[in-house]
Design a protein around this motif. Sequence first.
Motif, PDB file in Angstrom:
ATOM      1  N   ARG A   1      -2.314   8.816   1.885  1.00 35.59           N
ATOM      2  CA  ARG A   1      -2.210   9.966   0.977  1.00 35.59           C
ATOM      3  C   ARG A   1      -2.514  11.266   1.708  1.00 35.59           C
ATOM      4  NH1 ARG A   1      -4.824   6.341  -2.698  1.00 35.59           N
ATOM      5  NH2 ARG A   1      -6.843   7.326  -2.252  1.00 35.59           N
ATOM      6  N   ALA A   2      -3.524  11.239   2.571  1.00 38.32           N
ATOM      7  CA  ALA A   2      -3.857  12.440   3.344  1.00 38.32           C
ATOM      8  C   ALA A   2      -2.723  12.815   4.286  1.00 38.32           C
ATOM      9  CB  ALA A   2      -5.149  12.208   4.130  1.00 38.32           C
ATOM     10  N   ALA A   3      -2.049  11.824   4.860  1.00 44.26           N
ATOM     11  CA  ALA A   3      -0.926  12.095   5.758  1.00 44.26           C
ATOM     12  C   ALA A   3       0.240  12.722   5.003  1.00 44.26           C
ATOM     13  CB  ALA A   3      -0.496  10.813   6.451  1.00 44.26           C
ATOM     14  N   VAL A   4       0.540  12.192   3.822  1.00 41.43           N
ATOM     15  CA  VAL A   4       1.614  12.765   3.008  1.00 41.43           C
ATOM     16  C   VAL A   4       1.306  14.224   2.678  1.00 41.43           C
ATOM     17  CG1 VAL A   4       2.742  12.677   0.747  1.00 41.43           C
ATOM     18  CG2 VAL A   4       2.381  10.564   2.042  1.00 41.43           C
ATOM     19  N   GLU A   5       0.078  14.485   2.280  1.00 43.46           N
ATOM     20  CA  GLU A   5      -0.312  15.858   1.943  1.00 43.46           C
ATOM     21  C   GLU A   5      -0.204  16.774   3.160  1.00 43.46           C
ATOM     22  OE1 GLU A   5      -4.195  18.311   0.183  1.00 43.46           O
ATOM     23  OE2 GLU A   5      -4.149  16.115   0.153  1.00 43.46           O
ATOM     24  N   ALA A   6      -0.654  16.294   4.318  1.00 43.61           N
ATOM     25  CA  ALA A   6      -0.628  17.125   5.527  1.00 43.61           C
ATOM     26  C   ALA A   6       0.800  17.457   5.938  1.00 43.61           C
ATOM     27  CB  ALA A   6      -1.352  16.413   6.667  1.00 43.61           C
ATOM     28  N   LEU A   7       1.734  16.534   5.706  1.00 44.04           N
ATOM     29  CA  LEU A   7       3.118  16.758   6.110  1.00 44.04           C
ATOM     30  C   LEU A   7       3.847  17.732   5.188  1.00 44.04           C
ATOM     31  CD1 LEU A   7       4.160  13.162   7.212  1.00 44.04           C
ATOM     32  CD2 LEU A   7       3.988  15.187   8.666  1.00 44.04           C
ATOM     33  N   GLN A   8       3.209  18.143   4.134  1.00 45.80           N
ATOM     34  CA  GLN A   8       3.819  19.123   3.240  1.00 45.80           C
ATOM     35  C   GLN A   8       3.431  20.554   3.614  1.00 45.80           C
ATOM     36  OE1 GLN A   8       2.283  17.407  -0.338  1.00 45.80           O
ATOM     37  NE2 GLN A   8       4.082  16.109  -0.674  1.00 45.80           N
ATOM     38  N   GLY A   9       2.821  20.712   4.821  1.00 46.26           N
ATOM     39  CA  GLY A   9       2.318  22.021   5.194  1.00 46.26           C
ATOM     40  C   GLY A   9       3.011  22.691   6.354  1.00 46.26           C
ATOM     41  N   GLY A  10       4.236  22.288   6.698  1.00 46.52           N
ATOM     42  CA  GLY A  10       4.960  22.959   7.768  1.00 46.52           C
ATOM     43  C   GLY A  10       5.063  22.127   9.031  1.00 46.52           C
ATOM     44  N   ASP A  11       5.580  22.744  10.096  1.00 51.43           N
ATOM     45  CA  ASP A  11       5.851  22.052  11.355  1.00 51.43           C
ATOM     46  C   ASP A  11       4.538  21.654  12.028  1.00 51.43           C
ATOM     47  OD1 ASP A  11       7.164  20.991  13.526  1.00 51.43           O
ATOM     48  OD2 ASP A  11       7.553  22.918  14.480  1.00 51.43           O
ATOM     49  N   ARG A  12       4.296  20.361  12.142  1.00 51.92           N
ATOM     50  CA  ARG A  12       3.053  19.838  12.699  1.00 51.92           C
ATOM     51  C   ARG A  12       3.215  18.356  12.992  1.00 51.92           C
ATOM     52  NH1 ARG A  12      -0.790  21.101   7.800  1.00 51.92           N
ATOM     53  NH2 ARG A  12       0.212  23.079   8.245  1.00 51.92           N
ATOM     54  N   VAL A  13       2.260  17.803  13.720  1.00 49.30           N
ATOM     55  CA  VAL A  13       2.206  16.360  13.908  1.00 49.30           C
ATOM     56  C   VAL A  13       0.930  15.862  13.251  1.00 49.30           C
ATOM     57  CG1 VAL A  13       1.131  16.584  16.202  1.00 49.30           C
ATOM     58  CG2 VAL A  13       2.234  14.426  15.541  1.00 49.30           C
ATOM     59  N   VAL A  14       1.050  14.777  12.524  1.00 47.55           N
ATOM     60  CA  VAL A  14      -0.074  14.154  11.835  1.00 47.55           C
ATOM     61  C   VAL A  14      -0.338  12.812  12.508  1.00 47.55           C
ATOM     62  CG1 VAL A  14      -0.907  13.236   9.640  1.00 47.55           C
ATOM     63  CG2 VAL A  14       0.489  15.315   9.681  1.00 47.55           C
ATOM     64  N   LEU A  15      -1.585  12.574  12.886  1.00 48.91           N
ATOM     65  CA  LEU A  15      -1.937  11.377  13.634  1.00 48.91           C
ATOM     66  C   LEU A  15      -3.178  10.709  13.054  1.00 48.91           C
ATOM     67  CD1 LEU A  15      -1.520  12.828  17.230  1.00 48.91           C
ATOM     68  CD2 LEU A  15      -0.162  10.941  16.312  1.00 48.91           C
ATOM     69  N   SER A  16      -3.158   9.388  13.062  1.00 50.83           N
ATOM     70  CA  SER A  16      -4.352   8.596  12.762  1.00 50.83           C
ATOM     71  C   SER A  16      -4.609   7.719  13.975  1.00 50.83           C
ATOM     72  CB  SER A  16      -4.132   7.715  11.522  1.00 50.83           C
ATOM     73  OG  SER A  16      -5.177   6.764  11.392  1.00 50.83           O
ATOM     74  N   PRO A  17      -5.718   7.952  14.694  1.00 47.97           N
ATOM     75  CA  PRO A  17      -5.970   7.182  15.911  1.00 47.97           C
ATOM     76  C   PRO A  17      -6.265   5.714  15.611  1.00 47.97           C
ATOM     77  CG  PRO A  17      -7.868   8.524  15.367  1.00 47.97           C
ATOM     78  CD  PRO A  17      -6.784   8.922  14.410  1.00 47.97           C
ATOM     79  N   ALA A  18      -5.922   4.861  16.554  1.00 40.04           N
ATOM     80  CA  ALA A  18      -6.254   3.443  16.479  1.00 40.04           C
ATOM     81  C   ALA A  18      -7.423   3.150  17.410  1.00 40.04           C
ATOM     82  CB  ALA A  18      -5.046   2.589  16.868  1.00 40.04           C
ATOM     83  N   ALA A  19      -8.163   2.106  17.108  1.00 40.95           N
ATOM     84  CA  ALA A  19      -9.362   1.776  17.876  1.00 40.95           C
ATOM     85  C   ALA A  19      -9.054   1.435  19.323  1.00 40.95           C
ATOM     86  CB  ALA A  19     -10.092   0.605  17.210  1.00 40.95           C
ATOM     87  N   ASP A  20      -7.813   1.040  19.618  1.00 38.84           N
ATOM     88  CA  ASP A  20      -7.459   0.637  20.983  1.00 38.84           C
ATOM     89  C   ASP A  20      -6.936   1.789  21.840  1.00 38.84           C
ATOM     90  OD1 ASP A  20      -4.967   1.088  19.901  1.00 38.84           O
ATOM     91  OD2 ASP A  20      -4.241  -0.959  20.145  1.00 38.84           O
TER      92      ASP A  20
ATOM     93  N   THR B   1       0.836  -1.204   0.000  1.00 43.99           N
ATOM     94  CA  THR B   1       0.000   0.000   0.000  1.00 43.99           C
ATOM     95  C   THR B   1       0.872   1.256   0.000  1.00 43.99           C
ATOM     96  OG1 THR B   1      -1.751  -1.164   1.199  1.00 43.99           O
ATOM     97  CG2 THR B   1      -1.848   1.231   1.203  1.00 43.99           C
ATOM     98  N   ILE B   2       1.941   1.234   0.800  1.00 43.05           N
ATOM     99  CA  ILE B   2       2.863   2.375   0.812  1.00 43.05           C
ATOM    100  C   ILE B   2       3.453   2.596  -0.578  1.00 43.05           C
ATOM    101  CG2 ILE B   2       5.077   3.207   1.709  1.00 43.05           C
ATOM    102  CD1 ILE B   2       4.394   1.741   4.345  1.00 43.05           C
ATOM    103  N   ALA B   3       3.854   1.519  -1.242  1.00 44.52           N
ATOM    104  CA  ALA B   3       4.418   1.640  -2.591  1.00 44.52           C
ATOM    105  C   ALA B   3       3.397   2.212  -3.567  1.00 44.52           C
ATOM    106  CB  ALA B   3       4.908   0.276  -3.069  1.00 44.52           C
ATOM    107  N   GLU B   4       2.145   1.812  -3.408  1.00 45.78           N
ATOM    108  CA  GLU B   4       1.073   2.361  -4.250  1.00 45.78           C
ATOM    109  C   GLU B   4       0.945   3.863  -4.048  1.00 45.78           C
ATOM    110  OE1 GLU B   4      -3.768   2.433  -3.973  1.00 45.78           O
ATOM    111  OE2 GLU B   4      -2.761   0.554  -3.480  1.00 45.78           O
TER     112      GLU B   4
END
Length: 239
Positions: free
Chosen positions: A123-142, A45-48
Amino acid sequence: MSTIAVAVICKTPAPGKSKTRLSPPLHPDECAAISACFIADLTATIAEVAEVADAAGYAVYTPAGTEPALRRLLPPGFGLVLQGEGDLGARLHKGISDLLDAGHAGAMLINSDSPTLPAAILRAAVEALQGGDRVVLSPAADGGYTLIGLTRPHAHLFADIPWSTADVYRLTLERAREIGLPVVELPGWYDVDDALSYAWLEQEIDGVPPAVGRPGMTGAPAPRTRAFVRARRRTGRAA
């Protein structure tokens, strides 16, 4: 370098040392086998994503000396970065720092327990990381997080976190507020790391959407993981 490093943080699969919380219901050799499926599917998926976004795939791995076995699971062209020592926080911080030191404009680490993690989240994470100093997070169900991304190292994000508890995500948000770091929260997903979440994986393979993420969001194909689960269900033990 303007690319975003997208890395799975993983342990090269070995019976008795991989995904031990999945035993039971799985046997130790099955735990190692499904771990290999997870890594192969997630990195596919990452390669895609890397084909259509300004990104580069990596594995941040352990232990040293297992590179040939790990490379057999990875798409061509993936980079390898050896994990550091210490607790998970120390290893996450070093992994992010090493990828940024390699010249990337941003770096994210993805746990190796989410084989069906949707490409749309990456893809959304890659895009978000192109916007300056920030942390990008995707929560897990646990209560943890499926991925974390940064454009600069921030050691405090990983300090004094009780890893493998339901407080990880909440406390990480608190750390970000303490240092004034903007947070981009993406849709969440789930980890497959115990009997309950393995049942969720079986349900997803049967066509039942996970009770996480954005409505209508579908998981990645994860062909090796799906084949493993179906073979195990058919025979009572995966081939």
